[in-house]
Write a protein that holds these residues in place. Structure first.
Motif, PDB file in Angstrom:
ATOM      1  N   GLU A 128      -1.984  24.773 -21.803  1.00 26.68           N
ATOM      2  CA  GLU A 128      -2.563  26.057 -21.372  1.00 26.68           C
ATOM      3  C   GLU A 128      -1.819  27.265 -21.920  1.00 26.68           C
ATOM      4  O   GLU A 128      -2.428  28.251 -22.353  1.00 26.68           O
ATOM      5  CB  GLU A 128      -2.574  26.172 -19.836  1.00 26.68           C
ATOM      6  CG  GLU A 128      -3.255  25.023 -19.092  1.00 26.68           C
ATOM      7  CD  GLU A 128      -2.312  23.873 -18.786  1.00 26.68           C
ATOM      8  OE1 GLU A 128      -1.210  23.834 -19.374  1.00 26.68           O
ATOM      9  OE2 GLU A 128      -2.675  22.995 -17.968  1.00 26.68           O
ATOM     10  N   GLU A 141      -3.838  19.478 -20.308  1.00 25.93           N
ATOM     11  CA  GLU A 141      -2.821  19.693 -19.295  1.00 25.93           C
ATOM     12  C   GLU A 141      -1.488  19.839 -20.009  1.00 25.93           C
ATOM     13  O   GLU A 141      -1.064  18.930 -20.716  1.00 25.93           O
ATOM     14  CB  GLU A 141      -2.791  18.495 -18.349  1.00 25.93           C
ATOM     15  CG  GLU A 141      -2.025  18.770 -17.092  1.00 25.93           C
ATOM     16  CD  GLU A 141      -1.871  17.516 -16.234  1.00 25.93           C
ATOM     17  OE1 GLU A 141      -2.781  16.667 -16.281  1.00 25.93           O
ATOM     18  OE2 GLU A 141      -0.845  17.421 -15.558  1.00 25.93           O
ATOM     19  N   GLN A 162       5.963  21.948 -23.129  1.00 26.74           N
ATOM     20  CA  GLN A 162       4.772  21.336 -22.536  1.00 26.74           C
ATOM     21  C   GLN A 162       3.664  21.178 -23.584  1.00 26.74           C
ATOM     22  O   GLN A 162       2.960  20.174 -23.605  1.00 26.74           O
ATOM     23  CB  GLN A 162       4.215  22.241 -21.398  1.00 26.74           C
ATOM     24  CG  GLN A 162       5.206  22.582 -20.322  1.00 26.74           C
ATOM     25  CD  GLN A 162       5.586  21.374 -19.493  1.00 26.74           C
ATOM     26  OE1 GLN A 162       4.757  20.498 -19.274  1.00 26.74           O
ATOM     27  NE2 GLN A 162       6.836  21.305 -19.074  1.00 26.74           N
TER      28      GLN A 162
END
Ligand SMILES: Cc1cc2nc3c(=O)[nH]c(=O)nc-3n(C[C@H](O)[C@H](O)[C@H](O)COP(=O)(O)OP(=O)(O)OC[C@H]3O[C@@H](n4cnc5c(N)ncnc54)[C@H](O)[C@@H]3O)c2cc1C
Lengths: 255, 322, 426
Positions: free
Chosen positions: C57, C54, C122
């Motif tokens: 990606e 998570e 991220q």
């Protein structure tokens, strides 16, 4: 190999230590506690041995401030069990008493090896590991920095001065006072510690014997005098450098 | 009950360690107060002639046994326990060293004797033994009163001058029989491992620049090395530096390293833990740089600087070079 | 690795007599064609490991246009950038155990130019978190994590001394525990509480707040690190632990907004804390002060050529480029000159995303520190003051001024220090 690691919380030296009013103890109201750094090494060595040769690691601590955090952290690092001794043994309890209490708990447990930190900052009445070994009547070696299983025994290295080491073979069960693990104690990721806090259980036991003859008492605690201490050099780095050179010249060290 | 003060002699590879003389010197003073004798306890195999170097003692108790040829935590503790049981001295001084750690706490339990460790001083006060221990990383001194008529104090090396205890002479040597089963031990000595040689011998240097954890990273080592060069000395260090393998073990000063007495000991980013101080406090001139004004290194240093070592070291190197 | 195609496989080259495409014969004299390149010829195991996470990606979106590489501050002094990371993972490098993992400072300049929104902000924390869990964490960083967990600050300083700097601030610095209620809660953060140069800036801000009559208070010893940089360095658990504590602490007090000195705290409190139930109006001190400049009396002319380094977490991450410049321009005698890399394209000091605690590690992978590079840029434009407003920067740049031999040419000042200097003595 089943290994037990008794750990101890000691006053964190990051905080300034103050002495209480009657001068016989630290002012414990304002102290914070931290796992004895040598115990961290003992735990690391235990975990390495378990990873290499199988077995279990059980961590045992005395109930006190932040004990749970230390035990959960140990589980997060890979210990299998955490046990807390719930007798009222406040910080500063002499090691003779702690060792006796530990011995009474351990005599009901199965183990091959007990690894403790070689010493702690508050070992006034001797090192815990050696006391424990003698109460349990098992062999001990302290100041150990290498442990390897060897046909039901362990081969250990004990450090002397000057980099000389002695190698011993020790029958099991035994107590070793660990000076340094083979690698820096590992990191326990906080998310894992938090997960452990939610899931793992700390077993509680009561020591049946906390009576030990200590035979000594604290008469006075005091901070070492600074009077005879260093003369402080001040100024910019360049000015300090000049003062140092002058001192070296005066002492005939530098012309 | 006797009023004697016993000193456990420490030896490695046939040589009596200096700490023994330090304790003998102190024991002389203490025995004067207690009205007893100074007795050195020598355990080993074929080292009887070493007794001659323990001239500061009135008497040497010598126990000879094959199981004592090399230090062994179990046989030595058994032997010492036996000797103390037979003699019940007023006070027994044991070095708080790697070997002594395995003995003091052991006889404390075996013989049920009070023990105070990490002592830097021992006195008789109104007939009681009072020992001062250096605890909490050297930040706090603790004075303990030892009860009973026989007790043990383990003393940090470097606490007393060795000279007072270094007297040749011919003290009476009394051979003590070893207890039964001394060789039936669960701990067996295998061999000694010598440190890798080939490096500078820091014990022979007049000038040492010693680095500690304050240096933060191996990359900063050359900066200190340059200072050592500019001073015409060698680089030494505290233990963390050696643990990190930034310097070889032969450069480590302190309890588990080497004891040094250079003309100049320049401590850079070293806090001055007792184990470190033990190895360098006898240096003729000690200068320490440490940002923490409370660092215990300043207690043994003659001159102190509470500035960032990353400022002072380069400045000094530059000035020395010009 | 199964098949790393670095050149075209001869089997994929086909010669045809006639080439018909969509019903049209387009045969010519030269009918050699390449068969479609099969991108799944790569063993995607390593890439899959990243994109399965998570947050991980978007690494898979990279089509290697390479826009990110020239704007990557690390690439400028090393060999780095998202495209290069993608490529090396595609070729089978295990990012979880690779030194590539720790060089990103999460400065976000790549995301700004990426057409595919490959989001290192991220990806990095997601992969690092896994690496930390598996025990691959550089030692220096581990020390900072341990210090934070033990003491609530990465410096390993006593938590009891967190407000010690207020003692000689020279002006009152109220503590919320006593005050309970204030218009502005000043979240001081770690470096401004402990680092000597951070403390200088804290004292300056305390003075200005008093001068302006702001009704403020600090949390003092109750304040804990917001841990934004620790989060980005992969320690999400540490972040959550202290986010929960800080939110609980702040619940006890009444205030209208939070003022921060540290853009990393701004980022955490503004963007991350709401996920944990802490919703606040948060402003950086430059944003807070810019509209009030007319209330300050500047009696001291500075005569400095000042250049300003946009902190990544104030500018790119939180969109504030103007306030610091407004303040600087309001100071009498200050001439503001911009460096080539400024505003959205500002360089990075190297301290973000854990870089603050990877100094020795980074040294092995770059030709010079990012802070050193930036200091040289400041000197090149002829500035004599490098103005900053992030507490990581003062120490990093001052060190870099020394290590690049620019002492005497350039000084590093927090904007708030310049404000106080312009206000003159008392
Ligand atoms: C049985 C045993 C044997 C041991 N043997 C030894 C031994 O032989 N030798 C030994 O050294 N240790 C030994 N130790 C370890 C000892 O207890 C200490 O842990 C060790 O000496 C600490 O080393 P240090 O002073 O380098 O590190 P620290 O205690 O971490 O001190 C670092 C110091 O650097 C200062 N500092 C940080 N940054 C800066 C800066 N920028 N400028 C200036 N100062 C700065 C800090 O204020 C701090 O005081 C032994 C321990 C045991 C139990």
């Amino acid at each position: 190999m089943n290994i037990i690691v008794p750990v101890k919380q000691v006053p964190d030296l990051v905080e300034e230590l103050e002495i209480n009013e009657d001068g016989t103890d630290l002012d414990r109201d304002y102290l914070s506690y931290k796992l004895n750094e040598f115990d961290e090494h003992a735990l690391e060595e235990a975990l390495l041995l378990k990873e290499e040769h199988g077995g279990t690691v059980t961590v045992i601590a005395f109930e006190g401030e932040d004990t749970d955090k230390a035990l959960y952290t140990a589980i997060a690092k890979g210990a299998d069990r955490a046990v807390k001794i719930t007798n009222d043994l406040p910080p500063g309890t002499p090691n003779h008493v702690l060792a006796k209490a530990l011995a009474s708990v351990l005599s009901g447990m199965e183990y091959d090896l007990i690894l403790t930190g070689v010493q702690a900052a508050d070992d006034r009445d001797g090192q815990l590991g050696v006391l424990l070994a003698n109460y349990l009547d098992v062999p001990h070696v302290s100041v150990v920095s290498g442990v390897a299983p060897n046909n039901g025994a362990v081969t250990v290295q004990k450090e002397y001065a000057g980099g000389v080491m002695a190698e011993f073979e020790v029958d099991l069960p035994a107590v070793l006072g660990v000076q340094a693990a083979r690698q820096t104690p590992r990191y326990a990721p906080v998310s894992r510690v938090r997960q452990v806090m939610r899931q793992a259980e700390i077993e509680e036991v009561e020591a049946s014997d906390t009576e030990a003859e200590v035979g000594s008492s604290i008469r006075r605690m005091f901070k070492p005098e600074k009077g005879a201490g260093a003369q402080m050099l001040e100024g910019s780095p360049e000015e300090i450098a000049e003062q140092i050179i002058k001192i070296l010249q005066e002492k005939g060290i530098k012309k | 009950m006797s009023q004697d003060v016993f000193v456990v002699a420490e030896h490695l590879q046939g040589k009596i360690d200096d700490v023994t003389y330090e304790l003998l010197g102190k024991a002389r003073e203490l025995a004067g107060q207690s009205g007893g004798h100074v007795v050195a306890v020598l355990m080993g195999s074929g080292i009887q002639d070493q007794a001659g170097s323990l001239g500061a003692a009135d008497k040497v108790l010598y126990m000879e046994h094959a199981a004592l040829e090399n230090f062994n935590p179990e046989s030595y503790a058994k032997a010492l326990s036996h000797i103390l049981e037979q003699n019940k001295p007023r006070l027994t001084l044991i070095p708080n060293t790697s070997m002594g750690m395995d003995l003091a706490a052991a006889v404390s339990v075996k013989n049920n004797l009070p023990l105070v460790a990490y002592a830097t001083d021992v006195q008789f006060d109104n007939g009681q033994v009072v020992a001062t221990s250096q605890l909490y990383g050297g930040k706090i001194n603790v004075e303990s009163v030892l009860e009973g008529d026989s007790s043990v104090v383990s003393v940090l090396a470097g606490s007393f001058p060795a000279d007072a205890g270094k007297q040749d002479g011919s003290p009476a040597v009394e051979t003590v029989a070893a207890p039964d089963g001394l060789d039936q031990t669960r701990v067996r000595f295998k061999n000694l491992i010598q440190p890798e040689g080939g490096d500078v011998d820091i014990t022979q240097q007049d000038i040492l620049v010693s680095v500690g954890r304050g240096i933060q990273s191996e990359d900063n080592l050359p900066m200190v090395e340059e200072l050592a060069e500019a001073l015409g000395g060698a680089l030494a260090s505290s233990r963390p530096i050696v643990d990190n393998k930034w310097l070889p073990k032969t450069r480590q000063v302190g309890k588990s390293g080497l004891k040094v007495k250079p003309k100049l000991y320049f401590a850079v980013g070293i806090s001055g833990a007792p184990e470190h101080i033990e190895g360098m406090k006898d240096s003729e001139l000690i200068i320490a740089i440490n940002t923490d004004p409370e660092a215990p290194i300043f207690e043994v240093a003659h001159y102190g600087v509470t500035e960032d070592l990353f400022d002072v070291v380069p400045a000094l190197t530059e000035k020395l070079k010009s | 690795m199964a098949s790393n195609k670095l050149s075209i496989d001869p089997d994929q080259i086909i010669e045809k007599e006639h080439v018909v495409q969509e019903g049209m014969d387009i045969s010519g004299q030269w009918n050699r064609m390449f068969e479609q390149r099969v991108i799944w010829d790569y063993n995607t195991e390593m890439l899959d490991k990243v994109t399965a996470l998570e947050g991980g990606e978007s690494l898979g979106y990279c089509y290697q246009c390479g826009q990110c590489v020239p704007v990557c501050p690390v690439n400028l002094v090393g060999d780095y950038g998202p495209r290069k990371i993608f490529r090396r993972v595609q070729l089978g490098e295990d990012l979880f155990q690779s030194p590539l993992l720790w060089q990103c400072t999460t400065c976000m300049n790549c995301l700004r130019v990426c057409p595919k929104e490959v989001d290192m902000i991220q990806i990095m924390p997601a992969v690092r978190q896994e690496a930390v869990l598996q025990g691959y964490v550089p030692e220096e960083l581990q020390q900072a994590f341990e210090n934070t967990f033990d003491y609530g600050n990465p410096l390993g300083e006593s938590p009891k001394k967190r407000a010690a700097w207020t003692k000689d601030a020279g002006v009152p610095v109220p503590i919320m525990k006593e005050k309970k209620k204030a218009d502005v809660l000043w979240f001081v953060e770690c470096y401004p509480s402990y680092h000597p140069r951070g403390i200088d800036a804290s004292k300056a801000l305390a003075r200005v707040l008093n001068e302006l009559g702001v009704d403020f208070g600090i949390l003092g010893v109750e304040e804990k690190c917001t841990c934004d940089s620790q989060r980005l360095a992969g320690e999400i658990g540490l972040f959550e632990e202290f986010a929960e504590q800080n939110i609980k602490t702040m619940k006890r007090y009444k205030f209208n907004k939070i003022l921060v000195t540290d853009p990393h705290a701004l980022n955490a409190l503004r963007k991350e804390y709401p996920k944990y139930g802490g919703k606040y109006e948060v402003v950086h001190y430059t944003t807070f002060l810019a509209p009030m400049l007319d209330k300050l009396n500047f009696t001291n002319k500075l005569n400095y050529k000042v250049t300003f380094h946009d902190p990544c977490y104030l500018g790119r991450h939180n969109g504030e480029f103007e306030a610091p410049r407004q303040i600087l321009q309001a100071l009498p005698g200050v001439e503001l000159i911009e460096m080539f890399r400024c505003r959205e394209n500002s360089y990075c000091c190297g301290g973000g995303g854990g870089g603050m605690w990877l100094d020795g590690f980074m040294a092995d992978h770059v030709s010079e520190r990012l802070s050193e590079r930036r200091v040289r840029e400041a000197v090149e434009v002829g500035a004599d003051v490098l103005a900053v407003c992030c507490p990581y920067e003062v120490s990093r740049f001052e060190d870099a001024v020394k290590s690049t031999g620019n002492e005497g040419k350039l000084v590093v000042r927090d904007i708030i220090e310049l404000v106080v200097e312009a206000m003159g003595a008392n």
